[in-house]
Structure formats: structure tokens, C-alpha cells
Write an enzyme that holds these catalytic residues in place. Sequence first.
Site, PDB file in Angstrom:
ATOM      1  N   GLY A  11       1.440  -2.071   9.210  1.00  9.84           N
ATOM      2  CA  GLY A  11       2.525  -2.068   8.238  1.00  9.84           C
ATOM      3  C   GLY A  11       2.731  -3.447   7.637  1.00  9.84           C
ATOM      4  O   GLY A  11       2.036  -4.407   7.970  1.00  9.84           O
ATOM      5  N   ASP A  12       3.673  -3.544   6.708  1.00 12.94           N
ATOM      6  CA  ASP A  12       4.041  -4.823   6.078  1.00 12.94           C
ATOM      7  C   ASP A  12       2.882  -5.433   5.290  1.00 12.94           C
ATOM      8  O   ASP A  12       2.821  -6.649   5.111  1.00 12.94           O
ATOM      9  CB  ASP A  12       4.539  -5.835   7.128  1.00 12.94           C
ATOM     10  CG  ASP A  12       5.636  -5.276   8.007  1.00 12.94           C
ATOM     11  OD1 ASP A  12       6.625  -4.782   7.440  1.00 12.94           O
ATOM     12  OD2 ASP A  12       5.500  -5.306   9.244  1.00 12.94           O
ATOM     13  N   LYS A  15       2.581  -3.017   0.430  1.00 11.32           N
ATOM     14  CA  LYS A  15       2.286  -1.797  -0.325  1.00 11.32           C
ATOM     15  C   LYS A  15       3.235  -1.592  -1.500  1.00 11.32           C
ATOM     16  O   LYS A  15       2.838  -1.061  -2.535  1.00 11.32           O
ATOM     17  CB  LYS A  15       2.356  -0.582   0.606  1.00 11.32           C
ATOM     18  CG  LYS A  15       1.320  -0.601   1.714  1.00 11.32           C
ATOM     19  CD  LYS A  15       1.438   0.604   2.618  1.00 11.32           C
ATOM     20  CE  LYS A  15       2.719   0.640   3.429  1.00 11.32           C
ATOM     21  NZ  LYS A  15       2.837  -0.479   4.383  1.00 11.32           N
ATOM     22  N   LYS A  17       4.667  -3.619  -3.674  1.00  9.78           N
ATOM     23  CA  LYS A  17       4.237  -4.291  -4.897  1.00  9.78           C
ATOM     24  C   LYS A  17       3.032  -3.586  -5.511  1.00  9.78           C
ATOM     25  O   LYS A  17       2.942  -3.429  -6.733  1.00  9.78           O
ATOM     26  CB  LYS A  17       3.882  -5.748  -4.596  1.00  9.78           C
ATOM     27  CG  LYS A  17       3.182  -6.438  -5.762  1.00  9.78           C
ATOM     28  CD  LYS A  17       2.578  -7.762  -5.403  1.00  9.78           C
ATOM     29  CE  LYS A  17       1.630  -8.230  -6.501  1.00  9.78           C
ATOM     30  NZ  LYS A  17       1.119  -9.580  -6.278  1.00  9.78           N
ATOM     31  N   GLY A  39      10.062  -0.680   4.760  1.00 11.13           N
ATOM     32  CA  GLY A  39      10.685  -1.498   3.727  1.00 11.13           C
ATOM     33  C   GLY A  39       9.655  -1.944   2.714  1.00 11.13           C
ATOM     34  O   GLY A  39       8.765  -2.731   3.031  1.00 11.13           O
ATOM     35  N   HIS A  40       9.712  -1.398   1.497  1.00  8.86           N
ATOM     36  CA  HIS A  40       8.755  -1.752   0.453  1.00  8.86           C
ATOM     37  C   HIS A  40       9.440  -2.688  -0.537  1.00  8.86           C
ATOM     38  O   HIS A  40      10.398  -2.305  -1.215  1.00  8.86           O
ATOM     39  CB  HIS A  40       8.231  -0.495  -0.240  1.00  8.86           C
ATOM     40  CG  HIS A  40       7.353   0.337   0.645  1.00  8.86           C
ATOM     41  ND1 HIS A  40       6.806   1.526   0.265  1.00  8.86           N
ATOM     42  CD2 HIS A  40       6.910   0.107   1.907  1.00  8.86           C
ATOM     43  CE1 HIS A  40       6.076   2.012   1.259  1.00  8.86           C
ATOM     44  NE2 HIS A  40       6.135   1.168   2.256  1.00  8.86           N
ATOM     45  N   ARG A 142      11.455  22.140  16.765  1.00  5.12           N
ATOM     46  CA  ARG A 142      12.026  23.252  15.986  1.00  5.12           C
ATOM     47  C   ARG A 142      13.555  23.296  16.062  1.00  5.12           C
ATOM     48  O   ARG A 142      14.163  24.363  16.026  1.00  5.12           O
ATOM     49  CB  ARG A 142      11.420  24.594  16.427  1.00  5.12           C
ATOM     50  CG  ARG A 142       9.915  24.634  16.312  1.00  5.12           C
ATOM     51  CD  ARG A 142       9.320  25.963  16.728  1.00  5.12           C
ATOM     52  NE  ARG A 142       9.541  26.254  18.139  1.00  5.12           N
ATOM     53  CZ  ARG A 142       8.779  25.803  19.125  1.00  5.12           C
ATOM     54  NH1 ARG A 142       7.741  25.036  18.865  1.00  5.12           N
ATOM     55  NH2 ARG A 142       9.033  26.118  20.378  1.00  5.12           N
ATOM     56  N   GLN A 221       4.640   2.362   6.685  1.00  2.00           N
ATOM     57  CA  GLN A 221       4.072   1.753   7.891  1.00  2.00           C
ATOM     58  C   GLN A 221       2.579   1.457   7.663  1.00  2.00           C
ATOM     59  O   GLN A 221       2.182   1.119   6.567  1.00  2.00           O
ATOM     60  CB  GLN A 221       4.294   2.638   9.124  1.00  2.00           C
ATOM     61  CG  GLN A 221       5.728   2.714   9.592  1.00  2.00           C
ATOM     62  CD  GLN A 221       6.511   3.809   8.910  1.00  2.00           C
ATOM     63  OE1 GLN A 221       6.042   4.907   8.700  1.00  2.00           O
ATOM     64  NE2 GLN A 221       7.740   3.508   8.556  1.00  2.00           N
ATOM     65  N   ALA A 296      11.041  -6.639   6.190  1.00  2.00           N
ATOM     66  CA  ALA A 296      11.877  -6.293   5.045  1.00  2.00           C
ATOM     67  C   ALA A 296      13.044  -5.399   5.446  1.00  2.00           C
ATOM     68  O   ALA A 296      14.102  -5.431   4.828  1.00  2.00           O
ATOM     69  CB  ALA A 296      11.029  -5.591   3.975  1.00  2.00           C
ATOM     70  N   THR A 298      14.106  -5.017   9.007  1.00  6.59           N
ATOM     71  CA  THR A 298      14.817  -5.523  10.184  1.00  6.59           C
ATOM     72  C   THR A 298      15.119  -7.007  10.131  1.00  6.59           C
ATOM     73  O   THR A 298      16.009  -7.485  10.828  1.00  6.59           O
ATOM     74  CB  THR A 298      13.977  -5.268  11.452  1.00  6.59           C
ATOM     75  OG1 THR A 298      12.740  -6.017  11.338  1.00  6.59           O
ATOM     76  CG2 THR A 298      13.638  -3.788  11.588  1.00  6.59           C
ATOM     77  N   GLY A 299      14.349  -7.757   9.334  1.00  6.20           N
ATOM     78  CA  GLY A 299      14.496  -9.213   9.316  1.00  6.20           C
ATOM     79  C   GLY A 299      13.836  -9.888  10.505  1.00  6.20           C
ATOM     80  O   GLY A 299      13.884 -11.109  10.644  1.00  6.20           O
ATOM     81  N   SER A 409      -4.298  -9.843  -4.306  1.00  5.11           N
ATOM     82  CA  SER A 409      -2.963 -10.316  -4.671  1.00  5.11           C
ATOM     83  C   SER A 409      -2.842 -11.785  -4.273  1.00  5.11           C
ATOM     84  O   SER A 409      -3.106 -12.145  -3.131  1.00  5.11           O
ATOM     85  CB  SER A 409      -1.894  -9.491  -3.958  1.00  5.11           C
ATOM     86  OG  SER A 409      -0.611 -10.031  -4.192  1.00  5.11           O
TER      87      SER A 409
END
Length: 421
Positions: A11-12, A15, A17, A39-40, A142, A221, A296, A298-299, A409
Amino acid sequence: MVDVLLGLQWGDEGKGKIVDYFAKDYDLVARFQGGPNAGHTLYVGDKKVVLHQIPSGVFHPGKLNLIGNGVVLDPVTLKRECDTVASFGVDLRQNLFISERTHLILPTHRALDKASEGSKGQQKIGSTLKGIGPAYMDKTGRNGIRVGDILDKNFTTTYIKLRLKHQKLLDNYGFNEDISQWEEEFFEGLEFLRQLNIVNGEYFINEQISKGKRILAEGAQGSMLDIDFGTFPFVTSSNTISAGVCNGLGIAPQHIKDVFGVTKAYCTRVGGGPFPTELEDATGEELRRIGNEFGATTGRPRRCGWIDLVALKFACMVNGVTKIVMTKADVLDAFSELQVCTSYKINGKETDQIPFRLDKAPLEPVYRKFPGWDTPSISAKTESDLPSTMKSYVAFINDYLGVNVHYISNGPGRDQLIKVG
């Protein structure tokens, strides 16, 4: 036609951007799994915006955005996000649609997440405590409540029944915190949710496909957090790989064309779990500082290390990646020497395969050294502007993976994405 964009690490990967950059070429952007633990980060003009559940194409006029049935949705977070997006003049009633089969995260799911994680002591997995795991457990058990259920006149009875079930579990944990404020916000979020476009997601998206519309499926993620193929048990609770697109949106496999995999030029991880190339030294701290590596959502400070090609090749394989996007290449500008993990040494033997339990393998990463470019790349606009040593670094990665990097990037801006190859 459906293209997929997802993360290849833990993750992180940046994605948000990338989806934002590609969105202009698509008619619909759809989230197919995950919850508000994702967090995106986007930049709208010079303003930073972090989206947690809303697809990252929402700021593009005329584009449709779908939250698919594979997502678990927190109405409180959604309302907060929608308020932020609306402040930019975006009319969400025109461009945001939510599948009626999407499962809801209840306040008691958040409480169960907190109680369960707290009971694990040193075995904590690093949960974001957003209620994602318990919500997916109710889905597979269920018992879950879905978005379409909130339109039913008997919804309150359904809610109370599940809440009481959760309360028994919380009593077993000895959890006695007051969550009345969470419930108040939850029901306010439901009132807001009822005003949005709740649709039959699978018919909605397949109708777009039949009309020849271009669709981008957005993952959350990363692949190494996949519930089946990630570093279990230190994983998320959904299928983060490309296979999750089909059951997370209700589309058939033959509609998928390209799979864009996003990776950083190095590696990071948030929370607990194995991380073979982690650097717990000054170099790791420098990567964290330069890359501003803090979650992004949780900090939390991210753990940092060199790029892991063993894990990356595995992720490319299980996803069927056709094109790679490399982010944060500019973070490596300051380093005179780089290292790349090309294999693992386990019990004295080298392997280029991910072991069954990465957290239990006595693992030592085997590195290959590369000269850094040690020069700013952030101002580069075209491939020819990139440092030659960066090109060599990328060429080696292409050869190892058998899949090419198509975009690099070199900064946080929407326009800082260079097409290569």
C-alpha cells in the site's frame, strides 16, 4: 473495456495521484475493495485532498464514479469526504454512485476492531481500527448489513439485531467504552447516504461496458496485503489483487484489458508484519524524511527500505500486470548508492520465491548495488531529461520483472508523471 490500477507493495504506493492522472481517459472510475483504511492523496490545484472511499476520479467533470460491492463503507467517513469534495464545487449527486450490495461498517465493528487488536498484545497486526476486518467477517459470516438495507422500513430492527450480537462479543473482550457518539454520527451518515445515488452496481457497470465506455477499476491497499496472497496474517481483509475486480464490481474476467501496477522506487510498509528490506538505520530515516512517509489515513510513520524485486515479481505474477508505474523516483535523488533486493537467503539457500510464511522464515535479503543519480530529477519533463543512472536502475528492474515501467513519477504534482519506454 476495463483497465485495473492497483498497488504492488504494501500500500501507500501513490495510487491516488496515478488514478487522478489517468481518469481523464476513462468514463467511469470504480473502487472494487477495501474501506476507509485506504488513503489516496490527490492535489486539486495547490490543495491536498485525501480520499478514503470515494473513487479518485471524482474531481474530473463528466466522469462517473462507483463504489462497488467489494468495498466496506463507513457512512461517517463518507459524509465527511463528501463535504470536502463538495467544497470544491463537485456535485456528487451527478457523478457518485454506490452499489446497493456494498456492506456497511457499523460503530460496533469499530469497537470490535479496537477490542480485538488490544487483546493481541505483542501479536498485533497494526490494524487501523476502522472496523474493516469485523465488517468483512460479518460479510463472509452472512450477518452483514448492506447499503440497500438502509432503504428498508425494517432497517432499525435489522440494525439492533446485529448490534446485540456484537455486544455479546464485546462483553467477552471486556470492552466497556461508550460508543453512543459513534452511533449518533453513524445514523447522521445514513441519512446523508440515503440522499445519494444507490444503484444495482453490477447492472450499472455492465451497462456502461455494453455502451463501450472506458472503465478504470481502482484498488486500495497493496498486493502484499491481499487476504490470500499477502503476508498473512499481517494483511487486510479483502482481495487487493486484480482478481478482486470481478467479484468486487460484478464484471466478467474477459472485460479486463490492462493491469497497471504501481510501485515506489523503494519500499514502505505501515503497521506490523514482515518487511525483508526494511532499513532501521539512518538511511531508512532519510528515506522517510525525504519521502514524507507518514500514513495518509493514520499519520503513522511508514517503515522504509530498498525496493524488493522478489516481492514485486510475485505481485506482478498474481495480478497479471501489463504495465508498471514507478512513483517517488525523485526521493532517491539524494542517494549516491542504491540497493536492490534480488533474492532471499533462507537457511543458507538463495531463492527468488516468496515463502509460505514470510514472517517465520529466517530470511536475509540479497542485494545488488547500483550507483545513485545524486542529482535532482524533479524538474524533468520528458524521458530524455531523466538521469542516465536512473534509466539504468529502471532497465534492470524491467529485465528482472519481465514487465516494463511505462511511467515514472518524479514529484507530487499532477503533471509530474513521465512516460518512458
